[in-house]
Motif scaffolding. Structure first.
Motif, PDB file in Angstrom:
ATOM      1  N   LEU A  70       0.413  -0.893   0.449  1.00 30.59           N
ATOM      2  CA  LEU A  70       0.592  -0.072   0.042  1.00 30.59           C
ATOM      3  C   LEU A  70       0.780   1.418  -0.352  1.00 30.59           C
ATOM      4  CD1 LEU A  70      -2.550  -1.152   2.307  1.00 30.59           C
ATOM      5  CD2 LEU A  70      -2.534  -0.798  -0.132  1.00 30.59           C
ATOM      6  N   LEU A  71       1.992   1.631   0.992  1.00 29.05           N
ATOM      7  CA  LEU A  71       3.026   2.619   0.604  1.00 29.05           C
ATOM      8  C   LEU A  71       3.710   2.711  -0.835  1.00 29.05           C
ATOM      9  CD1 LEU A  71       4.983   4.489   2.406  1.00 29.05           C
ATOM     10  CD2 LEU A  71       6.130   2.614   2.671  1.00 29.05           C
ATOM     11  N   THR A  72       3.593   1.289  -1.137  1.00 26.79           N
ATOM     12  CA  THR A  72       4.458   1.018  -2.923  1.00 26.79           C
ATOM     13  C   THR A  72       3.372   1.941  -3.864  1.00 26.79           C
ATOM     14  OG1 THR A  72       6.215  -0.382  -1.985  1.00 26.79           O
ATOM     15  CG2 THR A  72       5.678   0.076  -4.585  1.00 26.79           C
ATOM     16  N   GLU A  73       1.921   1.495  -3.670  1.00 22.64           N
ATOM     17  CA  GLU A  73       0.595   2.272  -4.527  1.00 22.64           C
ATOM     18  C   GLU A  73       0.709   3.892  -4.660  1.00 22.64           C
ATOM     19  OE1 GLU A  73      -3.274   0.973  -4.481  1.00 22.64           O
ATOM     20  OE2 GLU A  73      -1.836  -0.520  -5.979  1.00 22.64           O
ATOM     21  N   GLN A  74       0.851   4.091  -3.433  1.00 23.86           N
ATOM     22  CA  GLN A  74       0.746   5.856  -3.535  1.00 23.86           C
ATOM     23  C   GLN A  74       2.080   6.092  -4.265  1.00 23.86           C
ATOM     24  OE1 GLN A  74       2.138   6.766   0.865  1.00 23.86           O
ATOM     25  NE2 GLN A  74       0.162   5.744   1.600  1.00 23.86           N
ATOM     26  N   ASP A  75       3.089   5.888  -5.040  1.00 26.99           N
ATOM     27  CA  ASP A  75       3.563   6.506  -5.905  1.00 26.99           C
ATOM     28  C   ASP A  75       2.973   6.724  -7.343  1.00 26.99           C
ATOM     29  OD1 ASP A  75       5.491   6.628  -8.170  1.00 26.99           O
ATOM     30  OD2 ASP A  75       7.301   6.316  -6.598  1.00 26.99           O
ATOM     31  N   ASN A  76       2.601   7.831  -8.168  1.00 30.03           N
ATOM     32  CA  ASN A  76       2.052   7.577  -9.094  1.00 30.03           C
ATOM     33  C   ASN A  76       2.193   7.263 -10.602  1.00 30.03           C
ATOM     34  OD1 ASN A  76       2.958  10.057  -9.599  1.00 30.03           O
ATOM     35  ND2 ASN A  76       1.132  11.341  -9.236  1.00 30.03           N
ATOM     36  N   ILE A  78       3.452   4.387 -10.490  1.00 27.10           N
ATOM     37  CA  ILE A  78       3.189   3.031 -10.903  1.00 27.10           C
ATOM     38  C   ILE A  78       2.080   2.529 -10.724  1.00 27.10           C
ATOM     39  CG2 ILE A  78       3.010   0.859  -9.399  1.00 27.10           C
ATOM     40  CD1 ILE A  78       6.086   1.969  -9.684  1.00 27.10           C
ATOM     41  N   LYS A  79       1.381   1.120 -11.826  1.00 28.34           N
ATOM     42  CA  LYS A  79       0.338   0.841 -12.571  1.00 28.34           C
ATOM     43  C   LYS A  79      -0.731   0.396 -10.783  1.00 28.34           C
ATOM     44  CE  LYS A  79       0.599   0.031 -16.584  1.00 28.34           C
ATOM     45  NZ  LYS A  79       0.166  -0.691 -17.695  1.00 28.34           N
ATOM     46  N   PRO A  80      -1.506   1.036 -10.370  1.00 26.15           N
ATOM     47  CA  PRO A  80      -2.461   0.553  -9.458  1.00 26.15           C
ATOM     48  C   PRO A  80      -2.622  -1.203  -9.128  1.00 26.15           C
ATOM     49  CG  PRO A  80      -3.041   2.472  -9.489  1.00 26.15           C
ATOM     50  CD  PRO A  80      -2.236   1.941 -11.019  1.00 26.15           C
ATOM     51  N   GLY A  81      -2.497  -1.920  -8.029  1.00 26.01           N
ATOM     52  CA  GLY A  81      -3.292  -3.575  -8.303  1.00 26.01           C
ATOM     53  C   GLY A  81      -1.655  -4.232  -8.165  1.00 26.01           C
ATOM     54  N   THR A  82      -0.559  -3.640  -8.613  1.00 25.75           N
ATOM     55  CA  THR A  82       0.484  -4.699 -10.031  1.00 25.75           C
ATOM     56  C   THR A  82       1.921  -5.047  -8.346  1.00 25.75           C
ATOM     57  OG1 THR A  82       1.048  -2.640 -10.882  1.00 25.75           O
ATOM     58  CG2 THR A  82       0.071  -3.432 -12.152  1.00 25.75           C
ATOM     59  N   ILE A  83       1.837  -4.174  -7.709  1.00 24.63           N
ATOM     60  CA  ILE A  83       2.887  -4.115  -6.659  1.00 24.63           C
ATOM     61  C   ILE A  83       2.765  -5.912  -5.450  1.00 24.63           C
ATOM     62  CG2 ILE A  83       3.682  -2.898  -4.608  1.00 24.63           C
ATOM     63  CD1 ILE A  83       2.035  -1.025  -6.593  1.00 24.63           C
ATOM     64  N   LYS A  84       3.547  -6.217  -6.092  1.00 26.43           N
ATOM     65  CA  LYS A  84       3.508  -7.591  -5.139  1.00 26.43           C
ATOM     66  C   LYS A  84       5.255  -7.278  -3.838  1.00 26.43           C
ATOM     67  CE  LYS A  84       0.311  -9.031  -6.539  1.00 26.43           C
ATOM     68  NZ  LYS A  84      -1.384  -9.140  -5.935  1.00 26.43           N
ATOM     69  N   VAL A  85       4.872  -7.127  -3.072  1.00 26.40           N
ATOM     70  CA  VAL A  85       6.618  -7.592  -2.045  1.00 26.40           C
ATOM     71  C   VAL A  85       6.200  -8.602  -1.827  1.00 26.40           C
ATOM     72  CG1 VAL A  85       6.950  -6.351   0.072  1.00 26.40           C
ATOM     73  CG2 VAL A  85       5.426  -5.034  -1.377  1.00 26.40           C
ATOM     74  N   TYR A  86       7.230  -9.393  -2.036  1.00 24.48           N
ATOM     75  CA  TYR A  86       7.891 -10.691  -0.683  1.00 24.48           C
ATOM     76  C   TYR A  86       8.981 -10.761  -0.190  1.00 24.48           C
ATOM     77  CZ  TYR A  86       5.325 -11.878  -5.749  1.00 24.48           C
ATOM     78  OH  TYR A  86       4.296 -12.463  -7.195  1.00 24.48           O
ATOM     79  N   ARG A  87       8.451 -11.556   0.752  1.00 18.52           N
ATOM     80  CA  ARG A  87      10.170 -11.547   1.988  1.00 18.52           C
ATOM     81  C   ARG A  87      10.360 -13.336   1.395  1.00 18.52           C
ATOM     82  NH1 ARG A  87      10.397 -11.927   7.970  1.00 18.52           N
ATOM     83  NH2 ARG A  87      12.049 -12.191   8.332  1.00 18.52           N
ATOM     84  N   ASN A  88      12.359 -13.433   1.117  1.00 14.59           N
ATOM     85  CA  ASN A  88      12.751 -14.337   0.959  1.00 14.59           C
ATOM     86  C   ASN A  88      13.158 -15.145   1.476  1.00 14.59           C
ATOM     87  OD1 ASN A  88      12.844 -13.387  -1.833  1.00 14.59           O
ATOM     88  ND2 ASN A  88      13.800 -11.574  -1.615  1.00 14.59           N
ATOM     89  N   ASP A  89      13.547 -16.306   0.912  1.00 15.05           N
ATOM     90  CA  ASP A  89      14.080 -17.099   2.449  1.00 15.05           C
ATOM     91  C   ASP A  89      15.230 -16.273   3.452  1.00 15.05           C
ATOM     92  OD1 ASP A  89      12.425 -19.044   1.614  1.00 15.05           O
ATOM     93  OD2 ASP A  89      13.583 -20.124   0.463  1.00 15.05           O
ATOM     94  N   ASP A  90      15.809 -16.053   2.880  1.00 14.73           N
ATOM     95  CA  ASP A  90      16.591 -15.583   3.770  1.00 14.73           C
ATOM     96  C   ASP A  90      17.875 -14.042   3.432  1.00 14.73           C
ATOM     97  OD1 ASP A  90      16.630 -13.496   1.229  1.00 14.73           O
ATOM     98  OD2 ASP A  90      19.003 -13.174   0.391  1.00 14.73           O
TER      99      ASP A  90
END
Length: 109
Positions: A70-76, A78-90
């Motif tokens: 949601l924080l990332t989506e505030q950047d205009n 960026i296309k809304p709804g396309t942001i994915k944040v993943y936590r990697n194994d490391d």
């Protein structure tokens, strides 16, 4: 829609310092790389990453990753709804999104 790409030029920063090129001048970023760097800095400055320290439970991690999206989506840019944040194994984070002008971007924290 015609955009001026000169609007998306910035100095490259890594580890809180300028990156220098071979002639010892500050290196620059362009297009989606500028947006990715801005997103990374926005997340680092938000303080949300400290909430992830020590968490291993997926139910505790998921809401924080949603907050980061949601924080990332505030950047205009960026296309809304396309942001994915993943936590990697490391323990690092990966961010993917679609920009309005330059297609996809990827960033890591």
């Amino acid at each position: 829609m015609n955009f001026d790409i000169s609007l998306h030029i910035d100095l490259e920063i890594q580890d809180n310092d300028f990156v220098l090129n071979d002639s010892l001048s500050p290196s620059t970023l362009k297009k989606a790389d500028v947006i990715a760097q801005d997103i990374k800095h926005r997340i680092l400055e938000s303080g949300l990453l400290t909430k992830l320290v020590g968490l291993r439970n997926k139910n505790g991690i998921a809401p924080i990753l949603t907050e980061l999206e949601l924080l990332t989506e505030q950047d205009n840019r960026i296309k809304p709804g396309t942001i994915k944040v993943y936590r990697n194994d490391d323990g690092t984070l990966s961010i993917t999104a679609q920009t309005r002008q330059y297609g996809g971007l990827q960033s890591g924290i």
